[in-house]
Write an enzyme that holds these catalytic residues in place. Sequence first.
Site, PDB file in Angstrom:
ATOM      1  CD  GLU A  52      -2.738  -1.098   2.522  1.00 37.75           C
ATOM      2  OE1 GLU A  52      -3.976  -1.020   2.430  1.00 37.75           O
ATOM      3  OE2 GLU A  52      -2.126  -1.184   3.609  1.00 37.75           O
ATOM      4  CD  GLU A 108      -9.050   4.428  11.019  1.00 37.06           C
ATOM      5  OE1 GLU A 108      -8.169   4.403  10.118  1.00 37.06           O
ATOM      6  OE2 GLU A 108      -9.560   3.400  11.508  1.00 37.06           O
ATOM      7  CE1 TYR A 152     -16.891  25.507  -5.774  1.00 36.79           C
ATOM      8  CE2 TYR A 152     -18.335  26.635  -4.240  1.00 36.79           C
ATOM      9  CZ  TYR A 152     -17.999  26.294  -5.533  1.00 36.79           C
ATOM     10  OH  TYR A 152     -18.743  26.743  -6.578  1.00 36.79           O
ATOM     11  CE  LYS A 204      -6.317   2.098   2.115  1.00 37.93           C
ATOM     12  NZ  LYS A 204      -5.246   1.293   2.753  1.00 37.93           N
TER      13      LYS A 204
END
Length: 121
Positions: free
Chosen positions: A21, A73, A53, A98
């Site tokens: 990963e 997290e 934004y 993910k």
Amino acid sequence: MDKICLKNLSFFATHGVYEEEKQQQQQFIVQIEMSVDTRLAIAADDLNYSVDYGRVYMLVKQAVEENSFNLIETLAEYIAAKLLEDKKVRNVRVQVEKNNACYEGQFFSAAVVIERGGTDG
């Protein structure tokens, strides 16, 4: 309280616990919801009294693509903290997904949602 939302922000980055990963980019989808009092911006029709934004998008893009965290997290918390630096943002909800998580040969989507307020540490 009003909400400003950015939905389905898609980025490729290297977040995760496992070595593969960290080496191969994966897709991450981010949803942002910010509580903002937009009444002054509406009355003046002036972006200076609201949250830009476009700037939020760039902040999230930089957070996702220029860091490598073990946990989504931690990535969500990092994004929330950065967004709350803007004093116009009272509260924030950040979802990080993910899109192609894998465990024991099974692929699925995994997501975390955090909510933080201006007084949260």
